[in-house]
Write an enzyme that holds these catalytic residues in place. Structure first.
Site, PDB file in Angstrom:
ATOM      1  CD  GLU A   1      -3.174  -1.362   0.027  1.00 46.28           C
ATOM      2  OE1 GLU A   1      -2.932  -0.492  -0.811  1.00 46.28           O
ATOM      3  OE2 GLU A   1      -3.745  -1.777   0.514  1.00 46.28           O
TER       4      GLU A   1
ATOM      5  CG  ASP B   1     -21.566   6.822   3.911  1.00 48.45           C
ATOM      6  OD1 ASP B   1     -22.610   7.610   3.944  1.00 48.45           O
ATOM      7  OD2 ASP B   1     -21.438   6.396   3.184  1.00 48.45           O
TER       8      ASP B   1
ATOM      9  CG  ASP C   1     -26.980   7.100   4.765  1.00 49.66           C
ATOM     10  OD1 ASP C   1     -27.786   8.418   4.037  1.00 49.66           O
ATOM     11  OD2 ASP C   1     -26.347   6.787   3.543  1.00 49.66           O
TER      12      ASP C   1
ATOM     13  CG  HIS D   1     -17.423   5.660   0.197  1.00 44.71           C
ATOM     14  ND1 HIS D   1     -19.545   5.033  -0.149  1.00 44.71           N
ATOM     15  CD2 HIS D   1     -17.004   4.645  -0.342  1.00 44.71           C
ATOM     16  CE1 HIS D   1     -19.120   4.643  -1.009  1.00 44.71           C
ATOM     17  NE2 HIS D   1     -17.894   4.485  -1.565  1.00 44.71           N
TER      18      HIS D   1
ATOM     19  CG  ASP E   1     -21.816  10.984   2.083  1.00 42.17           C
ATOM     20  OD1 ASP E   1     -20.523  12.174   0.695  1.00 42.17           O
ATOM     21  OD2 ASP E   1     -21.498  10.241   0.795  1.00 42.17           O
TER      22      ASP E   1
END
Length: 414
Positions: free
Chosen positions: A133, A261, A316, A393, A396
């Site tokens: 990564e 979310d 959400d 995501h 949000d």
């Protein structure tokens, strides 16, 4: 000891050049399911057994992410090669030992730089580094410190090599300039995709087809292995930094906020924790969770495990049933977001007023989204006044959390 393997039968096609290369830098950007990580794990297990003086260092940005990723992948590779009985995979300290010779695979994180610069091995030489990564390493200097740790003369036939594997989320990343834009005979820079993975199932391939049709910008990265395009970034006033969030929380004017979310198969569930100072317009993001296929009881357990069960969490509002279930699992102060008309753009405009500081080691997915979340474009390339429906995501979740700051009277926590 020697053991013959068939490269094609073990890892399939697409990695012959990777397997043979002996230069210092072997850099593989690729989409999801492109075999880049498992092939790296197989290569290192196999070659350590062939070269009895070679030791290996595995690097991730944060140490505690190794156990469920690189450590597990290398353990799987030993099983895949039929040699697991010759290896000891230890959890404390986290390492792998080749029993016949005492060679070691060591695991380190950039969140403890002293553990990297002071590495020594009992048997042989430190020859190879695998940086998994690598995209999460936003500061090139951090990589240079790892690079400099591999030094000194080696016996004849041995070689030093750093292998970097990653998803290419942002074309402005230093990895592109350093390894893909400049020709260097000491560097092998590859792009791989799921199409070279013969071991995927039909359901996996169907997911990529769905992504191609529904989320083309994400498919560009995760499906095709191409660089993400960062033009039209929505949030520009942000940076990574290492900070003590517990000390910041004690400063006057700071308030802790939490957002959630929901996702499942195609999108992750994302949880974000931050400290915000409304008068200074400063926002410190200090914790995150980002995971696919989480059930509601697992989300509740994650929140409890992190110690936030008693905090106000804004979630959400499109999933009221999930909110009710999570509340039933003991997260009593979770409440739905008050979305309202044009809530996405309104929330974005409010967040754009803030200086955003992301914890350097605890929130890699927030950083990934901030660097990839852009305004949508029409067919002529003109930017529209709406964001793409992707890489959003955690962001949000952050917008939901900020509702209690933006309009505190609009959210009830009774």
């Amino acid at each position: 000891m020697s053991k013959e393997i068939s490269l094609q039968q073990t890892i399939g096609k697409g990695y012959a050049e990777f397997w043979r290369f002996r230069g210092r830098y072997r850099v593989v950007k690729g989409g999801r399911g492109s075999k880049k990580s498992v092939t790296s794990a197989l290569w290192h297990i196999y070659h350590m057994m062939r070269m009895p003086l070679a030791n290996m260092l595995v690097i991730r940005k944060t140490f505690n992410t190794h156990k469920d990723s690189t450590w597990a992948q290398l353990k799987w590779a030993a099983n895949r090669l039929g040699v697991s009985h010759l290896w000891q995979f230890k959890k404390s300290p986290l390492e792998a030992v080749y029993k016949p010779t005492g060679q070691k695979i060591l695991f380190r994180g950039l969140d403890d730089p002293m553990s990297i610069t002071s590495i020594t091995v009992d048997t042989g030489y430190l020859c190879w580094v695998w940086v998994e990564e690598a995209y999460q390493i936003l500061n090139e200097d951090d990589f240079d410190k790892v690079d400099m740790s591999i030094r000194g003369e080696l016996p004849e036939g041995y070689f030093k090599q750093l292998t970097l594997t990653f998803n290419p989320w942002n074309e402005k990343h230093w990895l592109k300039r350093r390894f893909f834009d400049a020709e260097n005979p000491n560097t092998l820079a590859l792009t791989t995709t799921y199409k070279c993975n013969e071991f995927l199932g039909d359901d996996d391939r169907a997911l990529f087809e769905w992504m191609r049709e529904q989320k083309p910008k994400r498919h560009r990265v995760e499906g095709e292995g191409n660089w993400g395009i960062a033009e039209g970034a929505i949030y520009e006033n942000w940076r990574e930094e290492e900070f003590d969030w517990l000390q910041i929380a004690k400063l006057p004017g700071y308030k802790a906020i939490f957002g959630l979310d929901f996702g499942y198969t195609n999108d992750p569930s994302a949880f974000v924790a931050a400290l915000v100072n409304k008068s200074l317009k400063k926002l410190y993001i200090f914790d995150e969770h980002y995971e696919h296929a989480m059930k509601n009881n697992e989300i509740a357990e994650m929140i409890k495990r992190k110690g936030y069960a008693k905090e106000r969490i804004i979630a959400d509002s499109s999933e009221p049933k999930s909110i009710d279930e999570i509340r039933g699992y003991g997260i009593h102060r979770i409440r739905p977001a008050d979305k309202g008309p044009d809530s996405v753009n309104t929330g974005i405009q409010y967040l754009q007023q803030y200086e955003i500081i992301v914890h350097k080691f605890r929130c890699p997915n927030v950083s990934m989204e901030l660097s990839s979340y852009v305004w949508d474009q029409d067919k002529s390339g003109r930017f529209l006044n709406r964001p793409i429906d992707d890489f959003n995501h955690a962001l949000d979740a952050l917008r939901y959390a900020m509702e209690q700051i933006r309009k505190p009277s609009g959210v009830s926590f009774d």
